[in-house]
Design an enzyme around this catalytic site. Structure first.
Site, PDB file in Angstrom:
ATOM      1  N   ARG A   1       0.832  -1.220   0.000  1.00 54.44           N
ATOM      2  CA  ARG A   1       0.000   0.000   0.000  1.00 54.44           C
ATOM      3  C   ARG A   1       0.862   1.264   0.000  1.00 54.44           C
ATOM      4  O   ARG A   1       0.520   2.265   0.623  1.00 54.44           O
ATOM      5  CB  ARG A   1      -0.966   0.024   1.205  1.00 54.44           C
ATOM      6  CG  ARG A   1      -1.916  -1.130   1.279  1.00 54.44           C
ATOM      7  CD  ARG A   1      -2.887  -1.175   0.092  1.00 54.44           C
ATOM      8  NE  ARG A   1      -3.706  -2.355   0.196  1.00 54.44           N
ATOM      9  CZ  ARG A   1      -3.346  -3.550  -0.293  1.00 54.44           C
ATOM     10  NH1 ARG A   1      -2.208  -3.694  -0.950  1.00 54.44           N
ATOM     11  NH2 ARG A   1      -4.134  -4.591  -0.150  1.00 54.44           N
TER      12      ARG A   1
ATOM     13  N   SER B   1     -10.594  -0.780   3.728  1.00 50.48           N
ATOM     14  CA  SER B   1      -9.755  -0.949   4.921  1.00 50.48           C
ATOM     15  C   SER B   1      -9.213   0.395   5.368  1.00 50.48           C
ATOM     16  O   SER B   1      -8.563   1.080   4.586  1.00 50.48           O
ATOM     17  CB  SER B   1      -8.563  -1.852   4.604  1.00 50.48           C
ATOM     18  OG  SER B   1      -9.016  -3.074   4.113  1.00 50.48           O
TER      19      SER B   1
ATOM     20  N   GLU C   1      -4.420   3.507   6.387  1.00 50.61           N
ATOM     21  CA  GLU C   1      -4.221   3.315   4.943  1.00 50.61           C
ATOM     22  C   GLU C   1      -4.873   4.464   4.168  1.00 50.61           C
ATOM     23  O   GLU C   1      -4.376   4.906   3.133  1.00 50.61           O
ATOM     24  CB  GLU C   1      -4.854   1.968   4.530  1.00 50.61           C
ATOM     25  CG  GLU C   1      -4.795   1.702   3.048  1.00 50.61           C
ATOM     26  CD  GLU C   1      -5.413   0.352   2.655  1.00 50.61           C
ATOM     27  OE1 GLU C   1      -5.203  -0.643   3.370  1.00 50.61           O
ATOM     28  OE2 GLU C   1      -6.108   0.324   1.634  1.00 50.61           O
TER      29      GLU C   1
HETATM   30  C1  LIG Z   1     -15.479  -0.684  -0.429  1.00 45.91           C
HETATM   31  C2  LIG Z   1     -14.014  -0.403  -0.708  1.00 45.91           C
HETATM   32  C3  LIG Z   1     -13.154  -1.464  -0.904  1.00 45.91           C
HETATM   33  C4  LIG Z   1     -11.794  -1.244  -1.175  1.00 45.91           C
HETATM   34  N1  LIG Z   1     -10.976  -2.308  -1.374  1.00 45.91           N
HETATM   35  C5  LIG Z   1      -9.670  -2.122  -1.656  1.00 45.91           C
HETATM   36  C6  LIG Z   1      -8.808  -3.232  -1.888  1.00 45.91           C
HETATM   37  O1  LIG Z   1      -9.230  -4.392  -1.889  1.00 45.91           O
HETATM   38  N2  LIG Z   1      -7.498  -2.984  -2.145  1.00 45.91           N
HETATM   39  C7  LIG Z   1      -7.001  -1.713  -2.183  1.00 45.91           C
HETATM   40  O2  LIG Z   1      -5.787  -1.585  -2.423  1.00 45.91           O
HETATM   41  N3  LIG Z   1      -7.793  -0.642  -1.975  1.00 45.91           N
HETATM   42  C8  LIG Z   1      -9.110  -0.808  -1.715  1.00 45.91           C
HETATM   43  N4  LIG Z   1      -9.921   0.272  -1.489  1.00 45.91           N
HETATM   44  C9  LIG Z   1      -9.345   1.634  -1.506  1.00 45.91           C
HETATM   45  C10 LIG Z   1      -9.506   2.367  -2.860  1.00 45.91           C
HETATM   46  O3  LIG Z   1     -10.487   1.761  -3.641  1.00 45.91           O
HETATM   47  C11 LIG Z   1      -8.200   2.388  -3.647  1.00 45.91           C
HETATM   48  O4  LIG Z   1      -7.173   2.963  -2.872  1.00 45.91           O
HETATM   49  C12 LIG Z   1      -8.332   3.179  -4.957  1.00 45.91           C
HETATM   50  O5  LIG Z   1      -7.175   3.019  -5.733  1.00 45.91           O
HETATM   51  C13 LIG Z   1      -8.565   4.667  -4.744  1.00 45.91           C
HETATM   52  O6  LIG Z   1      -8.864   5.217  -6.003  1.00 45.91           O
HETATM   53  P1  LIG Z   1      -9.598   6.606  -6.145  1.00 45.91           P
HETATM   54  O7  LIG Z   1      -9.615   6.965  -7.585  1.00 45.91           O
HETATM   55  O8  LIG Z   1     -10.915   6.557  -5.472  1.00 45.91           O
HETATM   56  O9  LIG Z   1      -8.592   7.564  -5.354  1.00 45.91           O
HETATM   57  P2  LIG Z   1      -8.958   8.845  -4.479  1.00 45.91           P
HETATM   58  O10 LIG Z   1      -9.590   8.409  -3.199  1.00 45.91           O
HETATM   59  O11 LIG Z   1      -9.671   9.849  -5.281  1.00 45.91           O
HETATM   60  O12 LIG Z   1      -7.477   9.362  -4.165  1.00 45.91           O
HETATM   61  C14 LIG Z   1      -6.618   8.626  -3.335  1.00 45.91           C
HETATM   62  C15 LIG Z   1      -5.275   9.381  -3.232  1.00 45.91           C
HETATM   63  O13 LIG Z   1      -4.644   9.393  -4.472  1.00 45.91           O
HETATM   64  C16 LIG Z   1      -4.504  10.720  -4.987  1.00 45.91           C
HETATM   65  N5  LIG Z   1      -4.825  10.641  -6.408  1.00 45.91           N
HETATM   66  C17 LIG Z   1      -5.948  10.127  -6.967  1.00 45.91           C
HETATM   67  N6  LIG Z   1      -5.847  10.149  -8.309  1.00 45.91           N
HETATM   68  C18 LIG Z   1      -4.645  10.705  -8.595  1.00 45.91           C
HETATM   69  C19 LIG Z   1      -3.958  11.004  -9.811  1.00 45.91           C
HETATM   70  N7  LIG Z   1      -4.499  10.759 -11.013  1.00 45.91           N
HETATM   71  N8  LIG Z   1      -2.733  11.586  -9.725  1.00 45.91           N
HETATM   72  C20 LIG Z   1      -2.173  11.854  -8.530  1.00 45.91           C
HETATM   73  N9  LIG Z   1      -2.780  11.586  -7.349  1.00 45.91           N
HETATM   74  C21 LIG Z   1      -3.993  11.012  -7.393  1.00 45.91           C
HETATM   75  C22 LIG Z   1      -5.470  11.557  -4.188  1.00 45.91           C
HETATM   76  O14 LIG Z   1      -5.042  12.903  -4.078  1.00 45.91           O
HETATM   77  C23 LIG Z   1      -5.449  10.839  -2.845  1.00 45.91           C
HETATM   78  O15 LIG Z   1      -4.317  11.215  -2.100  1.00 45.91           O
HETATM   79  C24 LIG Z   1     -11.292   0.085  -1.233  1.00 45.91           C
HETATM   80  C25 LIG Z   1     -12.178   1.157  -1.042  1.00 45.91           C
HETATM   81  C26 LIG Z   1     -13.526   0.915  -0.796  1.00 45.91           C
HETATM   82  C27 LIG Z   1     -14.463   2.085  -0.621  1.00 45.91           C
END
Ligand SMILES: Cc1cc2nc3c(=O)[nH]c(=O)nc-3n(C[C@H](O)[C@H](O)[C@H](O)COP(=O)(O)OP(=O)(O)OC[C@H]3O[C@@H](n4cnc5c(N)ncnc54)[C@H](O)[C@@H]3O)c2cc1C
Length: 340
Positions: free
Chosen positions: A166, A240, A336
């Protein structure tokens, strides 16, 4: 067009109702460039920036007094192939699960175990997303990212990203410096099935699958995830909330002496990874609720917003959980989820 003082409630899966002083989506690098020229009318200075994907790994604890840039860069393209692999380049705004489904429909293997993870491809390298024995680093080829200060694109290969559990370089030394614009994944033409992790094999059996395929594995993962994790559309959450802590083998022996049922997995580096959910559950937090902030009843690792929780309340709950796990086990949990 830049909007002012808009609610971010629908832009984060926790459903926290904070506002952004300024907000704009962008679909191209030219649009991003234009947005970065923006100066705040009050002081003629550029505001602080938050890049947003699907908002599924964030906890807003306060209004964001800057410019939120929602990355909506589209497109999925096969850019190369050789005997064994295809190279698939996706715009950072592509929904991750849609990309997984696209790969499965084309028989490109490697991401099926990562089905149904919320969020966008652009964020997938940020924390090296992982599930069911697979991480992004296993299929990652390269990414392009725009440097906010230098205003130019840089390319990062696998080594440059310094992926860990992570973790990546973008959460550490390059934090808040780059906007990921595209990610290229290297996928297998001939699948290498990975069914040993979690309950995948059991689920495949329950589904009556005799002929293994990436589609069947994906469906098994989807079924397991749906049965275990709260759907953010129903109860706000960011998956998580804490990482599974890694401790030294001696420290593990001490914990095990006091708590013989402790769950630990030996790592190749000799350390032991503990199940954070188990530690939290042992401290009595599973199913806990105070106002609208809570610890999920089925999965202690997931903190939830039952409706109108404030980000500070969820953050405070996470602090209490960290303290109680530390007091009971002498193990420090790390968040996380990104706190904003
Ligand atoms: C129900 C649920 C289940 C999940 N299960 C998992 C799992 O099994 N495994 C896992 O690893 N994660 C899991 N996650 C966490 C999440 O889905 C991941 O971390 C995902 O990659 C976040 O993507 P996002 O586009 O929503 O990022 P955001 O929440 O929008 O951003 C996350 C971070 O990344 C930065 N960011 C986003 N996009 C960019 C970009 N293009 N350039 C630079 N910075 C950027 C943001 O500023 C922030 O700091 C889960 C979340 C939920 C709600």
């Amino acid at each position: 067009m830049i909007q002012e003082n808009i609610s971010l409630k629908k832009y984060n899966t926790f459903g926290i109702d904070v506002t952004a002083r300024y907000f704009s989506p962008f679909k191209t690098i030219d649009e991003l460039n234009e947005l970065l020229e923006f100066n705040q009318p009050s002081n003629n200075q550029s505001p602080s920036i938050l890049v947003l994907g699907g908002g599924s790994n964030l906890l807003f604890t306060t209004n964001f007094d800057g410019l939120v840039l929602k990355n909506e860069i589209p497109g999925i393209e096969k850019v190369n192939e050789d005997d064994d692999y295809v190279y698939i380049k996706a715009g950072a705004g592509v929904n991750w699960h849609n990309l997984v489904m696209h790969c499965i429909n084309h028989d490109w293997a490697g991401v099926e175990n990562l089905s149904l993870i919320p969020g966008n491809t652009g964020a997938s390298p940020m924390q090296n997303i992982g599930a069911y024995g697979v991480e992004i680093k296993d299929v990652f080829y390269e990414l392009e990212a725009y440097h906010l200060e230098e205003k130019k694109i840089a390319t990062f290969n696998l080594k440059d990203c310094e992926f860990g559990y992570r973790e990546s370089v973008f959460k550490r030394k390059f934090k808040n410096q780059f906007v990921v614009t595209t990610v290229t994944y290297r996928l297998h033409k001939k699948p290498v099935f990975n069914t040993t992790y979690g309950a995948i094999e059991q689920e495949l059996q329950a589904m009556g699958i005799h002929q293994l395929s990436i589609g069947a594995i994906s469906q098994a993962v989807i079924n397991i995830r749906r049965s275990k994790l709260p759907d953010p559309a129903v109860i706000g959450n960011a998956g998580s909330f804490f990482k599974n802590p890694e401790i030294g083998v001696e420290e593990f022996e001490t914990v095990k002496n006091n708590f013989p049922n402790v769950i630990g997995y030996k790592l190749p580096n000799g350390n032991v990874k503990l199940a954070a959910g188990w530690l939290i559950e042992q401290c009595g937090w599973k199913g806990y609720r105070k106002n609208d902030a809570g610890c999920h009843a089925k999965q202690a690792l997931v903190l939830v917003n039952y409706g109108n929780a404030k980000g500070e309340e969820i953050f405070e709950l996470s602090r209490e959980i960290i303290n109680s796990v530390n007091e009971k086990f002498g193990v420090l949990l790390e968040r996380e989820v990104n706190i904003v």
